[in-house]
Scaffold this motif. Structure first.
Motif, PDB file in Angstrom:
ATOM      1  N   ARG A   1       0.829  -1.195   0.000  1.00  0.00           N
ATOM      2  CA  ARG A   1       0.000   0.000   0.000  1.00  0.00           C
ATOM      3  C   ARG A   1       0.869   1.253   0.000  1.00  0.00           C
ATOM      4  N   ALA A   2       0.314   2.323  -0.523  1.00  0.00           N
ATOM      5  CA  ALA A   2       0.970   3.630  -0.503  1.00  0.00           C
ATOM      6  C   ALA A   2       0.345   4.459   0.609  1.00  0.00           C
ATOM      7  N   LEU A   3       1.185   4.915   1.548  1.00  0.00           N
ATOM      8  CA  LEU A   3       0.740   5.788   2.628  1.00  0.00           C
ATOM      9  C   LEU A   3       1.184   7.204   2.291  1.00  0.00           C
ATOM     10  N   PHE A   4       0.221   8.088   2.149  1.00  0.00           N
ATOM     11  CA  PHE A   4       0.499   9.475   1.781  1.00  0.00           C
ATOM     12  C   PHE A   4       0.672  10.289   3.067  1.00  0.00           C
ATOM     13  N   LYS A   5       1.904  10.712   3.319  1.00  0.00           N
ATOM     14  CA  LYS A   5       2.248  11.402   4.565  1.00  0.00           C
ATOM     15  C   LYS A   5       2.018  12.907   4.479  1.00  0.00           C
ATOM     16  N   LYS A   6       1.799  13.398   3.264  1.00  0.00           N
ATOM     17  CA  LYS A   6       1.491  14.804   3.033  1.00  0.00           C
ATOM     18  C   LYS A   6       0.396  14.884   1.979  1.00  0.00           C
ATOM     19  N   ASP A   7      -0.330  16.009   1.926  1.00  0.00           N
ATOM     20  CA  ASP A   7      -1.220  16.238   0.794  1.00  0.00           C
ATOM     21  C   ASP A   7      -0.381  16.162  -0.477  1.00  0.00           C
TER      22      ASP A   7
ATOM     23  N   THR B   1       7.920  11.874  -4.088  1.00  0.00           N
ATOM     24  CA  THR B   1       8.352  11.227  -2.852  1.00  0.00           C
ATOM     25  C   THR B   1       9.273  12.106  -2.007  1.00  0.00           C
ATOM     26  N   GLY B   2       9.961  13.063  -2.628  1.00  0.00           N
ATOM     27  CA  GLY B   2      11.086  13.675  -1.946  1.00  0.00           C
ATOM     28  C   GLY B   2      12.209  12.659  -1.871  1.00  0.00           C
ATOM     29  N   SER B   3      13.136  12.857  -0.971  1.00  0.00           N
ATOM     30  CA  SER B   3      14.274  11.938  -0.884  1.00  0.00           C
ATOM     31  C   SER B   3      13.867  10.616  -0.248  1.00  0.00           C
ATOM     32  N   VAL B   4      14.523   9.547  -0.681  1.00  0.00           N
ATOM     33  CA  VAL B   4      14.295   8.215  -0.105  1.00  0.00           C
ATOM     34  C   VAL B   4      15.029   8.138   1.228  1.00  0.00           C
ATOM     35  N   LEU B   5      14.305   7.759   2.273  1.00  0.00           N
ATOM     36  CA  LEU B   5      14.888   7.687   3.607  1.00  0.00           C
ATOM     37  C   LEU B   5      15.409   6.294   3.929  1.00  0.00           C
ATOM     38  N   GLN B   6      14.681   5.263   3.440  1.00  0.00           N
ATOM     39  CA  GLN B   6      15.063   3.884   3.778  1.00  0.00           C
ATOM     40  C   GLN B   6      14.368   2.920   2.838  1.00  0.00           C
ATOM     41  N   THR B   7      15.055   1.847   2.495  1.00  0.00           N
ATOM     42  CA  THR B   7      14.428   0.717   1.811  1.00  0.00           C
ATOM     43  C   THR B   7      14.702  -0.529   2.650  1.00  0.00           C
ATOM     44  N   THR B   8      13.819  -1.515   2.551  1.00  0.00           N
ATOM     45  CA  THR B   8      13.967  -2.721   3.363  1.00  0.00           C
ATOM     46  C   THR B   8      14.069  -3.944   2.464  1.00  0.00           C
ATOM     47  N   PRO B   9      14.604  -5.055   2.972  1.00  0.00           N
ATOM     48  CA  PRO B   9      14.747  -6.266   2.153  1.00  0.00           C
ATOM     49  C   PRO B   9      13.441  -6.799   1.587  1.00  0.00           C
ATOM     50  N   ASN B  10      12.311  -6.531   2.263  1.00  0.00           N
ATOM     51  CA  ASN B  10      11.035  -7.058   1.754  1.00  0.00           C
ATOM     52  C   ASN B  10      10.374  -6.125   0.750  1.00  0.00           C
ATOM     53  N   GLY B  11      11.073  -5.046   0.366  1.00  0.00           N
ATOM     54  CA  GLY B  11      10.561  -4.176  -0.687  1.00  0.00           C
ATOM     55  C   GLY B  11       9.849  -2.937  -0.212  1.00  0.00           C
ATOM     56  N   GLU B  12       9.816  -2.698   1.102  1.00  0.00           N
ATOM     57  CA  GLU B  12       9.207  -1.471   1.591  1.00  0.00           C
ATOM     58  C   GLU B  12      10.115  -0.276   1.278  1.00  0.00           C
ATOM     59  N   ILE B  13       9.486   0.868   1.043  1.00  0.00           N
ATOM     60  CA  ILE B  13      10.215   2.090   0.693  1.00  0.00           C
ATOM     61  C   ILE B  13       9.669   3.226   1.548  1.00  0.00           C
TER      62      ILE B  13
ATOM     63  N   ASP C   1       5.164   6.636   1.633  1.00  0.00           N
ATOM     64  CA  ASP C   1       5.790   5.359   1.984  1.00  0.00           C
ATOM     65  C   ASP C   1       5.092   4.231   1.231  1.00  0.00           C
ATOM     66  N   ILE C   2       5.878   3.265   0.762  1.00  0.00           N
ATOM     67  CA  ILE C   2       5.325   2.026   0.221  1.00  0.00           C
ATOM     68  C   ILE C   2       5.522   0.959   1.288  1.00  0.00           C
ATOM     69  N   ILE C   3       4.439   0.494   1.865  1.00  0.00           N
ATOM     70  CA  ILE C   3       4.517  -0.431   2.993  1.00  0.00           C
ATOM     71  C   ILE C   3       3.870  -1.761   2.633  1.00  0.00           C
ATOM     72  N   LYS C   4       4.369  -2.821   3.279  1.00  0.00           N
ATOM     73  CA  LYS C   4       3.813  -4.164   3.099  1.00  0.00           C
ATOM     74  C   LYS C   4       3.474  -4.707   4.481  1.00  0.00           C
ATOM     75  N   GLN C   5       2.192  -4.806   4.757  1.00  0.00           N
ATOM     76  CA  GLN C   5       1.741  -5.218   6.084  1.00  0.00           C
ATOM     77  C   GLN C   5       0.500  -6.091   5.955  1.00  0.00           C
ATOM     78  N   PRO C   6       0.261  -6.961   6.935  1.00  0.00           N
ATOM     79  CA  PRO C   6      -0.990  -7.721   6.950  1.00  0.00           C
ATOM     80  C   PRO C   6      -2.174  -6.783   7.183  1.00  0.00           C
ATOM     81  N   LEU C   7      -3.308  -7.181   6.684  1.00  0.00           N
ATOM     82  CA  LEU C   7      -4.536  -6.426   6.905  1.00  0.00           C
ATOM     83  C   LEU C   7      -4.950  -6.528   8.370  1.00  0.00           C
ATOM     84  N   VAL C   8      -5.208  -5.392   8.987  1.00  0.00           N
ATOM     85  CA  VAL C   8      -5.690  -5.348  10.369  1.00  0.00           C
ATOM     86  C   VAL C   8      -7.079  -4.714  10.358  1.00  0.00           C
ATOM     87  N   ALA C   9      -8.091  -5.474  10.721  1.00  0.00           N
ATOM     88  CA  ALA C   9      -9.463  -4.975  10.687  1.00  0.00           C
ATOM     89  C   ALA C   9      -9.716  -4.025  11.852  1.00  0.00           C
ATOM     90  N   VAL C  10     -10.596  -3.060  11.629  1.00  0.00           N
ATOM     91  CA  VAL C  10     -11.014  -2.137  12.681  1.00  0.00           C
ATOM     92  C   VAL C  10     -12.474  -2.428  13.049  1.00  0.00           C
TER      93      VAL C  10
END
Length: 215
Positions: free
Chosen positions: A5-11, A71-83, A89-98
């Motif tokens: 998923r893409a998390l938009f940290k700014k407008d 994106t601005g500058s890249v701060l970190q990348t992870t072995p599982n492909g998160e950016i 941010d491009i994140i990879k996480q399990p679905l958590v229901a609310v």
């Protein structure tokens, strides 16, 4: 199930072309408000301070191709492909229901509205402080009826894991924001985003979604 998923940290303004948004027609850009979390079909590593992304199910501007998000500058990348970047941010996480709207209604009365707690003093005049969270693959509709009875342009598929920022009134003096309930559907409006040309007065099945404070 792990979602990309893409998390938009700014407008943010996403674009159909890698160009200045001011140089593109309105039909080729889409504003995405801060706090939105959108399920991705695909993404590419950032280049030229942009990430190339395509979405699962959501078609902004009736366009099903790829978009570019600053994106601005890249701060970190992870072995599982998160950016992780300054803006998106491009994140990879399990679905958590609310907690669903249906679950909230089971403890509230009357049943023709659902009341979402929101501290008026904390919120102040801030807009976009609530989000609608989709626990399951579902459809939002322009009327609170079965989707089969509606024209295709009045229905929008939304994948599980999507979080969209809402346009609402400020909290009441009782520190709640109320949303109408009609035929087991909650009525809501979206901040900045138009789907199928509409941002206001969408309906979602109360067992499929929840409404939470946006972070």
């Amino acid at each position: 199930m792990v979602l990309a998923r893409a998390l938009f940290k700014k407008d943010t303004i996403i674009k159909q072309k890698l160009a200045q948004s001011s140089d593109l027609p309105a039909s080729q850009i889409q504003k995405i408000p801060r706090g939105s979390l959108l399920v991705l079909q695909s993404f590419a590593s950032p280049s030229s301070n942009h990430v190339k992304i395509s979405f699962t199910s959501l078609d902004f501007q009736n366009f099903t191709g790829s978009w570019f998000a600053f994106t601005g500058s890249v701060l970190q990348t992870t072995p599982n492909g998160e950016i992780f970047t300054q803006d998106v941010d491009i994140i990879k996480q399990p679905l958590v229901a609310v907690k669903t709207i249906d679950q909230r209604l089971s403890t509230q009365s009357p049943k023709n509205v659902v009341n979402i707690p929101a501290d008026r003093q904390v919120i102040g005049n801030q807009q976009g402080f609530l989000k609608i969270v989709f626990n399951t693959d579902t459809f939002i509709k322009r009327e609170p009826v079965a989707k089969e009875s509606l024209q295709p342009n009045l229905v929008q598929a939304v994948p599980a894991g999507t979080e969209l920022i809402l346009s609402t009134n400020l909290p009441s003096t009782s520190n709640v924001v109320s949303f109408p309930i009609n035929n087991s559907h909650v009525q809501f409006s979206l901040k900045d985003i138009a789907l199928n040309g509409f941002s206001q007065n969408w309906f979602a099945f109360t067992k499929h979604v929840g409404i939470e404070l946006a972070s």
